[in-house]
Write an enzyme that holds these catalytic residues in place. Structure first.
Site, mmCIF file in Angstrom:
data_model
loop_
_atom_site.group_PDB
_atom_site.id
_atom_site.type_symbol
_atom_site.label_atom_id
_atom_site.label_comp_id
_atom_site.label_asym_id
_atom_site.label_seq_id
_atom_site.Cartn_x
_atom_site.Cartn_y
_atom_site.Cartn_z
ATOM 1 N N CYS A 121 -9.107 -21.486 -13.489
ATOM 2 C CA CYS A 121 -8.821 -22.036 -14.799
ATOM 3 C C CYS A 121 -7.885 -21.076 -15.527
ATOM 4 O O CYS A 121 -8.298 -20.348 -16.435
ATOM 5 C CB CYS A 121 -10.127 -22.191 -15.544
ATOM 6 S SG CYS A 121 -9.977 -23.367 -16.840
ATOM 7 N N GLU A 122 -6.640 -21.058 -15.094
ATOM 8 C CA GLU A 122 -5.695 -20.038 -15.553
ATOM 9 C C GLU A 122 -4.307 -20.501 -15.118
ATOM 10 O O GLU A 122 -4.080 -20.672 -13.915
ATOM 11 C CB GLU A 122 -6.099 -18.738 -14.823
ATOM 12 C CG GLU A 122 -5.265 -17.570 -15.080
ATOM 13 C CD GLU A 122 -6.000 -16.494 -15.897
ATOM 14 O OE1 GLU A 122 -7.230 -16.581 -16.073
ATOM 15 O OE2 GLU A 122 -5.309 -15.600 -16.360
ATOM 16 N N TYR B 176 -4.632 -5.989 0.874
ATOM 17 C CA TYR B 176 -4.839 -6.138 -0.569
ATOM 18 C C TYR B 176 -5.041 -7.602 -0.960
ATOM 19 O O TYR B 176 -4.641 -8.030 -2.040
ATOM 20 C CB TYR B 176 -3.682 -5.500 -1.351
ATOM 21 C CG TYR B 176 -3.416 -4.079 -0.912
ATOM 22 C CD1 TYR B 176 -4.326 -3.065 -1.197
ATOM 23 C CD2 TYR B 176 -2.292 -3.745 -0.161
ATOM 24 C CE1 TYR B 176 -4.108 -1.762 -0.765
ATOM 25 C CE2 TYR B 176 -2.060 -2.447 0.272
ATOM 26 C CZ TYR B 176 -2.972 -1.460 -0.034
ATOM 27 O OH TYR B 176 -2.754 -0.183 0.399
HETATM 28 N N1 LLP Z 1 -2.516 6.618 0.813
HETATM 29 C C1 LLP Z 1 -2.686 6.644 -0.519
HETATM 30 C C2 LLP Z 1 -3.047 7.888 -1.184
HETATM 31 C C3 LLP Z 1 -2.523 5.463 -1.265
HETATM 32 O O1 LLP Z 1 -2.674 5.503 -2.576
HETATM 33 C C4 LLP Z 1 -2.188 4.259 -0.601
HETATM 34 C C5 LLP Z 1 -2.052 3.026 -1.330
HETATM 35 C C6 LLP Z 1 -2.037 4.286 0.795
HETATM 36 C C7 LLP Z 1 -2.196 5.494 1.476
HETATM 37 C C8 LLP Z 1 -1.696 3.068 1.599
HETATM 38 O O2 LLP Z 1 -0.475 2.529 1.238
HETATM 39 P P1 LLP Z 1 0.146 1.306 2.086
HETATM 40 O O3 LLP Z 1 0.467 1.830 3.460
HETATM 41 O O4 LLP Z 1 -0.890 0.229 2.142
HETATM 42 O O5 LLP Z 1 1.328 0.903 1.301
HETATM 43 N N2 LLP Z 1 -2.535 -3.236 -4.295
HETATM 44 C C9 LLP Z 1 -1.132 -2.945 -4.091
HETATM 45 C C10 LLP Z 1 -0.938 -1.728 -3.242
HETATM 46 C C11 LLP Z 1 -1.610 -0.512 -3.802
HETATM 47 C C12 LLP Z 1 -1.436 0.676 -2.917
HETATM 48 C C13 LLP Z 1 -2.300 1.773 -3.388
HETATM 49 N N3 LLP Z 1 -2.255 2.930 -2.582
HETATM 50 C C14 LLP Z 1 -0.485 -4.153 -3.434
HETATM 51 O O6 LLP Z 1 -1.184 -5.142 -3.211
HETATM 52 O O7 LLP Z 1 0.721 -4.177 -3.189
#
Ligand code: LLP
Length: 440
Positions: free
Chosen positions: A362-363, A391
């Protein structure tokens, strides 16, 4: 149409993943349904490992479990020989319940509570990635109390921020994470941890961003870090034995995205580190650690939805609603993230209309995809949204009291339910009805 991993179009015009018909899976387990292509996850895991091994570099590849965590997921990561990055007591608990070896777990976070730190230390995690001065005080206290040496990495913010094709170089980073190198916090933190004998300072950590498509951000960060290590070597006779360069390796959500392979990211990092090592005579090459999250599970995930109502506003827009939305994938609403989708039971049908995919919350901001070309659809059809593995489920919520979906792993014609769909009973399990004699 961009088909990832083992995704293919079957003879019956359906989307098949892991040797299984996604339409049959949707009918069996209900929708929305998260499917994970295990072969793709395993391929990525070995791609990252291979790049280190071929270069003869000591390494750890730690899965950033915030991207998607569940007991079964941690079991796969364990089997693949990876390490694990956890950022909360809950992620740590899940890992331990999965039987994940604690010595391969790295504990992150910018506000670890005393209880979480106690939990991590009593479980025997491999190292604590120390983020701030408050945490240093807590850990000193605990090391003295437990009479135990604690292995730590210092999280540094080197002043390099990378986003897809752009990277920003700043003297001092405005970030809630880590010790800033530019303003001297990093030096102060190092002196403090080196002076305390209850710590073994394994090395440093830095994470420059997420969904990165270039290697420049990483190589610039390495250059900056090693420039600083020179000062550390001279001033404190310290040289790290571990350099953790974080995660952030991009994936292809849509054709606009142009990621590199795991090997390309890792090789560029190794090359730059080796280049920097020329300035450090007599020092061993540090172990290089990385923390991929999205690139291990992102494009391995596909969400199958049932199509429901449609609303056509002549000359304006044609809305097609699905039975999920921002509760199982908040990324479009939160980050304007873009996804591709197909009609899982009409994979070869002609794309005859431009529609927008609406969630059921509802948004009005609960829109999954704006303006996508699809064939004619009806309420017996299934929509497959690809690249939802990172994510997505991990950021799912019960907004509007919608149950979180089921998750099924598929590989080589086999399937297993790994997270059950929530029930209505699950939704009220923590609710406490009013006592009859209060608030009256
Ligand atoms: N290491 C650290 C310290 C982090 O903060 C992160 C992600 C990763 C590794 C892994 O990063 P990746 O390889 O997944 O890019 N919710 C957001 C992404 C937030 C990422 C937070 N930190 C999205 O859905 O795009």
């Amino acid at each position: 149409m961009n088909l990832h991993g083992t995704s293919r179009i079957g003879d019956n015009q359906h989307l098949w993943i892991g040797g299984l018909d996604t339409v049959e899976l949707a009918k069996k387990y209900g929708t929305p349904l998260y499917l994970y292509d295990l072969s793709l996850i395993k391929n990525r895991a070995s791609g990252f490992k291979k790049a280190f091994e071929e270069n003869g570099v000591g390494y750890q590849v730690a899965y950033a479990s915030k991207a998607f965590s569940s007991i079964a997921m941690f079991q796969i990561i364990e089997q693949e020989g990876l390490s694990l990055d956890v950022v909360s007591g809950g992620e740590l608990y899940t890992a331990l319940q999965a039987g994940f070896p604690p010595e391969r777990i790295h504990f992150h976070g910018n506000n670890k509570s005393l209880a979480e730190l106690e939990f991590a230390l009593s479980a025997g995690v491999g190292c604590i990635v120390v983020d701030n001065f408050h945490e240093i005080s807590l850990l000193k206290m605990m090391s003295s109390k437990l009479n135990k040496k604690i292995d730590i990495l210092l999280r540094l913010t080197p002043g390099i921020e990378a986003h897809t094709h752009d990277y920003i170089i700043t003297g001092q980073e405005d970030s809630k994470f880590g010790f800033d190198l530019g303003n001297g916090q990093g030096d102060k933190a190092l002196q403090e941890v080196l002076a305390f004998e209850g710590f073994r300072v394994l090395g440093i950590h830095c994470h420059i961003g997420s969904q990165i498509f270039e290697t420049e951000g990483f190589t610039l960060a390495i250059e900056k870090l090693f420039g600083h290590f020179k000062k550390w070597e001279e001033n404190y006779s310290y040289f790290p034995s571990v350099v953790n360069l974080g995660g952030g390796f991009g994936i292809q959500y849509t054709s606009e995205d142009t990621p590199l392979s795991p090997e390309q990211y890792v090789s560029a990092m190794i090359e730059e580190v080796k280049k920097q090592m020329i300035h450090f005579e007599g020092q061993d090459l540090p172990e290089l650690w990385i923390e991929p999250g999205r690139s291990l599970v992102g494009d391995a995930g596909t969400t199958i939805y049932s199509i429901g109502s449609q609303k056509e506003i002549e000359g304006v827009r044609h809305y097609v609603s699905i039975d999920g939305g921002m509760t199982d994938n908040i990324r479009p609403a939160l980050y304007q993230a873009k996804y591709e989708a197909f009609v899982a039971n009409k994979m070869n049908a002609e794309l005859t209309q431009t529609v927008s995919i609406a969630g059921k919350c509802c948004e009005s901001g609960d829109m999954l995809i704006w303006d996508i070309d699809l064939p004619e659809v009806c309420d017996h059809d299934f929509l497959a949204v690809s690249c939802t593995g990172a994510y997505g489920y991990s950021m799912a919520s019960n907004y509007n009291r919608i149950q979180r979906p089921a998750v099924v792993f598929v590989e080589n014609g086999e399937e297993q339910l790994v997270v059950k769909r929530e029930t209505y009973e699950d939704l009220i399990k923590n609710d406490v009805p009013l006592k009859s004699n209060v608030f009256v």
